[in-house]
Structure formats: structure tokens, C-alpha cells
Design a protein around this motif. Sequence first.
Motif, PDB file in Angstrom:
ATOM      1  N   UNK A  33      29.896  55.122  45.252  1.00 49.47           N
ATOM      2  CA  UNK A  33      30.861  55.208  44.178  1.00 49.47           C
ATOM      3  C   UNK A  33      30.710  56.759  43.474  1.00 49.47           C
ATOM      4  N   UNK A  34      29.472  57.248  43.207  1.00 51.22           N
ATOM      5  CA  UNK A  34      29.321  58.442  42.727  1.00 51.22           C
ATOM      6  C   UNK A  34      29.874  59.601  43.599  1.00 51.22           C
ATOM      7  N   UNK A  35      29.646  59.158  44.926  1.00 52.17           N
ATOM      8  CA  UNK A  35      30.434  60.160  45.879  1.00 52.17           C
ATOM      9  C   UNK A  35      32.144  60.326  45.926  1.00 52.17           C
ATOM     10  N   UNK A  36      32.252  59.051  45.779  1.00 46.05           N
ATOM     11  CA  UNK A  36      33.997  58.840  45.593  1.00 46.05           C
ATOM     12  C   UNK A  36      34.594  59.574  44.310  1.00 46.05           C
ATOM     13  N   UNK A 132      43.024  55.350  41.099  1.00 45.74           N
ATOM     14  CA  UNK A 132      42.246  55.960  42.207  1.00 45.74           C
ATOM     15  C   UNK A 132      41.087  55.238  42.537  1.00 45.74           C
ATOM     16  N   UNK A 133      40.689  54.216  41.514  1.00 51.39           N
ATOM     17  CA  UNK A 133      39.508  53.504  41.701  1.00 51.39           C
ATOM     18  C   UNK A 133      39.575  52.645  42.703  1.00 51.39           C
ATOM     19  N   UNK A 134      40.519  51.754  42.919  1.00 51.88           N
ATOM     20  CA  UNK A 134      40.588  50.862  44.165  1.00 51.88           C
ATOM     21  C   UNK A 134      39.982  51.492  45.539  1.00 51.88           C
ATOM     22  N   UNK A 138      36.767  50.660  47.494  1.00 53.91           N
ATOM     23  CA  UNK A 138      36.829  50.118  48.910  1.00 53.91           C
ATOM     24  C   UNK A 138      36.124  51.087  50.070  1.00 53.91           C
ATOM     25  N   UNK A 139      36.449  52.087  49.764  1.00 57.05           N
ATOM     26  CA  UNK A 139      35.484  53.141  50.703  1.00 57.05           C
ATOM     27  C   UNK A 139      34.122  52.928  50.539  1.00 57.05           C
ATOM     28  N   UNK A 140      33.653  52.879  49.466  1.00 61.51           N
ATOM     29  CA  UNK A 140      32.216  52.735  49.236  1.00 61.51           C
ATOM     30  C   UNK A 140      31.648  51.415  49.711  1.00 61.51           C
ATOM     31  N   UNK A 141      32.341  50.303  49.480  1.00 56.79           N
ATOM     32  CA  UNK A 141      32.207  48.960  50.148  1.00 56.79           C
ATOM     33  C   UNK A 141      32.168  48.881  51.745  1.00 56.79           C
ATOM     34  N   UNK A 176      44.094  47.043  38.267  1.00 57.70           N
ATOM     35  CA  UNK A 176      44.561  46.142  39.146  1.00 57.70           C
ATOM     36  C   UNK A 176      43.888  46.496  40.365  1.00 57.70           C
ATOM     37  N   UNK A 177      43.514  45.643  41.193  1.00 58.69           N
ATOM     38  CA  UNK A 177      42.969  46.015  42.540  1.00 58.69           C
ATOM     39  C   UNK A 177      42.445  44.524  43.184  1.00 58.69           C
ATOM     40  N   UNK A 178      42.265  44.629  44.614  1.00 61.51           N
ATOM     41  CA  UNK A 178      41.879  43.354  45.440  1.00 61.51           C
ATOM     42  C   UNK A 178      40.776  43.890  46.411  1.00 61.51           C
ATOM     43  N   UNK A 179      39.787  43.235  46.575  1.00 59.80           N
ATOM     44  CA  UNK A 179      38.935  43.393  47.304  1.00 59.80           C
ATOM     45  C   UNK A 179      38.475  42.153  48.395  1.00 59.80           C
TER      46      UNK A 179
END
Length: 701
Positions: A33-36, A132-134, A138-141, A176-179
Amino acid sequence: MSQNTAPLLFELGTEELPPGALKSLQTALVEKIRDGLDRAELTHGALTGYAAPRRLAVQVSEVIIEQADRSFERRGPALASAFDDAGNPTRAAEGFARSCGVSVNALERLETDEGAWLVHRGIEPGQPTASLLPGIIEQALNHLPIPKRMRWGSETLEFVRPVHWVVLLLGDQVVPASFFGVTADRNSQGHRFHHPDPIAITSASTYVEQLHRGHVMVDFAARRASIREQVMAEGERLGGQAMIEDGLLDEVTALVEWPVALSGSFAKDFLRVPAEALISSMQEHQRYFPVKDQQGALLPHFITVANIDSQAPEQVIAGNERVIRPRLADAAFFWDQDRHQALGDRLSSLEQVVFQKSLGSVADKSQRVAQLAEGLADTFGVSATDAKRAGQLSRADLVTEMVGEFPDLQGIMGRYYALESGENPAVAAALDEGYQPRFSGDAIAPSALGQLLAVAERIDTLTGIFAIGKAPTGAKDPFALRRAALGLLRTLIEAERDMDLTAQFTAAASSQPAAVEASKQVSALVDFCLERLRALYHEQGFAAELFEAVRTVIDPNAFSPLDFDRRLRACQAFAQLPAAASLASANKRIRNLLRKAESDAAAAVTQTTVNPAQFEQTAESDLFEAVTHRQATLQSHIDQAQYAQALALLAELKEPVDQFFDQVMVMAEDPAIQKNRLALLHLLQQQFLAIADVSALTESG
């Protein structure tokens, strides 16, 4: 906090996560998440990771709520191809303009020494962080270190465990997001029993406090510290000291959300069983913390960490006592049964246990180890009879009931059963010590016989596995040969056993099954051990140049790890001397001069002896006298492996060496004078090379 920033919280709620992976998943999620955030140029404060059995979370102290506007420059076609001879835009220019959403007239020109181009410059408005957070999360996960993912329900998405809830807050607002098919909101979950209702997280900054009220200690480190403190206090209450092993403490921390330490007891009669067997039962099978008295003897108590603050703790304790009783009873039964047969009488049973299909049975391996050990007895100053017996019995406990149930007790039970069978106590101790070092940072075997067995065992294993073509490749090392080689090298060096490892690999190869042609692997084995030495010294902080300075001069056909270590440490001490840098540079110059002379066809025959009658300069005579005057003492130091003293003696040559190069032209026009001076430099070089290639120390010095 600035009005332009807000705290951020992301929590992923799951079914119980693998305890062994919890810490690494927490660390990786924070890093990803830090990298993102950094890639998106979202300025942020400190990130904190949280992990409990049913959740992973990351909290950011503050993050900017909108990206800053960013200027951009997009290069288009070269001017030469952007306009025709009449100055009209070509199709290339028009196409570039259309792709930028502007007219050709709005494009600017960029001129450099390399050429000129059309460019489009502009300002890209920053996007809201919430949008941008979603993608960042998602990339982190998707890049978490999960070796095996699973699916659940009708979902095609995969994760380490099924996902049940997601919290994503920027300040006090839900993003707003979905994982994994779960829509993010502000509802977390408390303790499964103490607080089964959802917990609505008010703000990203109130997460830890609200979860604590819900009986969840979400901070892994704080939870670990609490468990340690509770277990230690419980041990003191019992009149002893809790045995807290770090790996077990981490595992227990990963299993509970609300830790409560409780203690139980077991029948004192079980204490007749070797303590290691009882401890293994408690730690490995039940994740209990054993308790010892002030003298280190095991007490008939254990400490367990419950995941609930029970109103009837006596019932929890009684349940744990019921569970541990049959475990300890099994250990006692195995102990009694195993002692009905002497350890030596079990050797025939090893013939039925395959070590490796191409290398024979465990009985075959034991005989090979016994043969190696007997041959090394003098080197280690032990009885050849004891060495051979230790080798024969080294794996006999593998066929006992106790080791069959508790594999981690290999060697330990061999020691107990050997003593019960009337074997020499030194042999019995060696059966246990021969496994040392068992892990990184573990001590080597304390006794000479234990060291001998550790060395013989590892030599046979390395030789055999290399012979069948199973040497480690890349990250794959199924036979743990890197660890075996490191244990072998550490034992020889730390115990100060000067042994020709090449000769022992050769001897071990001769006793392997004929079909595997082990003798062809001796050179590869030496190279493998040298590379493990390189890694060992790197971890200890030695410069790479020091290692290369020694490796360059050693004879791989007579490789002694102890001798290598002494040379390396001598080079390290030499590199700190005031004369070191100058002599290292001089040796490098000497090496280059000699190489040039050897490659010169006119100097194909190199003079090997120095003729003082041909000296023309006083500096030549002074250097020759300084070298020859110290030669006998130097050789004495080298013969006794006193390399530090030898290099210190050579450091005294700095002044005559400096004067020689200041006053003498080595490559004189007279071929005879030239060859005589080269012979003098060759003599000097050979004295240094008898210890190490000092020319390689220029950088490290």
C-alpha cells in the motif's frame, strides 16, 4: 492535521488466517500500500499494519485527499517530418495533435542539441484520493506473498481465506469500493464471543480503540507483548519460570484476538519421561508454555493462552488438562517401550529405512559415517573406537517409537537411549550434539566427539546428494545442503579443527555406491563450500575483496576452512595498517608488470632467481636485503599459520618498496637488468601470495 489531509483505514475481514503467515502478510500489505500511494504521488504520513486471526489492516496517519496537479510533456514527431516544404502540417503532425486533443497550432516546439520536435505541454488535474484507493489496494492484495490461494462459494476470485467484510475509510467517510465481491463500508467485527455484533468504525483514527472495546487487540506487537507478560507472570505465580520460545509466542499471538493466560497441571509421574519429550508434546501439539523451576528442571505445570475471558476459567483449565493427559501418556508409553531394546540392537532395523534410493538405506549411511568418523579420530583428538561407535549409532533412534511420534527429538532421544543401553557417555552426548548447529545462530557441538560426528555426517550427506545430481539450484534446496555445508564449515572453523576438506570429500566419495560416481563431484563440493563461506563472511560484515584476496591463492585440492579463516582475518587486520594501501597498490603494480613481461614474446623465458651483482641502484639492493632478511622468519610464521604476524612483517617492507618504485625503472633497456628486476619483484610477490593476493585489498583498504 491539514484540511487537505485525512487518516486512512483499510481492514480486510476473513476467516481465520494461517498463523504462520500472519506477520508476513501484515508486513507485505503495509509495503504494497505504501508503494501504491507513492506511485500515485499521494503524500502521506506513517503507515501502521495490524493483524489478528480474522483480519489484516493498514492505517495511514494522514494522506492528502487529492493529488496535486501535475505538469506533463508529451513529445511528438520531429519537426523535419511534422511540416512539408511549404510549412504545412503533415499527417504525422495532425495525427499527434488529434491524439492530444488540441490543434497543431496549440503544439509547442522542443529544440535540443539532439534535434527538434513537436511537443504537447499541459497540466493534468489531480484526481481525488478516494477514486485512486480501490486500485491501489487491489494491486496490493494481488501481490501479497500467498503461496496457495483458495476460492469459496460461487466466487471465482481467490485469496488466502474467504473474505467476509471490508472497511475502507478516508477520515470519517466510507470510500466506495469492492474487494473479493464484498462492498466496503464502516462495519468491522469484534470478538466472536465477547462482541458478536458489528462495530461501526467512526473514523480511520479511532480504529484501534474501538476494536479494543470490542475485545480485539488488533496490534500484533502489542498482543504479543501482552501474552509474554501474562505468561511470565503466571509462571512466577506457579513458583517457576515459563519457557517462552519466540516461534511459539508468534504462533500463539497469531491464534488469539483477546489473550488470557491460564495455567494447568499434570501428574508428577510424567516427569520420569525425558523433559524434551514432554516439552515437545506441550509446545508442538498443544501450543502450551512449559514451566521450569529455578534449577531448570521441568515442573508439572503448563500455561495456555485462551482466546476468551471466561467467567468459568476453571472449566477451560480442566479441558486443557484433559487434552494434554493422553499426549503425555503417549510419550510415557513410548519411553517405556523403547527402553525394552538396546539402542545398538536397532541397527539392523535401519536396513529397512531408505535414506535415498540411489544411496542405500540409513544403515548404509550410518556405516559410511562411522568409517569417516574413525578416520578423523586423530584430527579431533578422540578415541577411534568411540568415533566409529558414534557413527554407527548416529541414526539408530530414528526407528524408535518416540522419534516416530516426535521427529524433532532426533538425536536427543538417541542420547537418552544410549545412556539407558550402557553406551559410553561421550558417545551418547555426541548422538545429540552431532545435529548442532540445528538452526541459524545455534552453537556448534561442545564436545570433540560431537564435533567429529557433526562433520562426518554432513560430509557424507553433501557428497552423496551431490553425487546423485541433486545439488541446490536457485532457491530450491530440498535436502537443506546449504544449511549442512554452513554447519560443517562453522564447526571446523569455530572448533579450530584444521582439516583438509577436499581430502575428506574424496574419502567420502570412495565409500558411496559405485553407480553414482561421487568422485567426479569433489571439485563442485569444494566450490559449493567456498560459496557458503562467502555468504557467511558477508553476513559477518567482511568486505568482498578480503574474501577474494584469500580465495585467489588457496589450493582447492587441499582446502582447509580453518586455514582460510585465519588468512581472511589476517588480511582484515593487515588492511587496517598504515602501510596496507601503499603495499596493496604496489602489489597490483607488480602483478601488472609481471603479466606484461610474461606476455612479451621477447621475454618468454622469465628469470626466476635474483642476481645481486646486476643491481644498479641502491634501492634494488635495499629491497632485496629487506626481503631476504625477513624470509626465514616469514616462512616460520606461515608454516605455523600465523598469517597476521606474517603480514605485519611484510608491512615493514613499505619503505624499501616505495623507494624501489620511486628510483628504479623496472623495464630497463638492458634485457638482463630488466629480467633481474622482474625476478626481484617476483620474489616479493611470492612472499605476499603465500598468504593472500594483497593487490585485491586496494578497495577494501
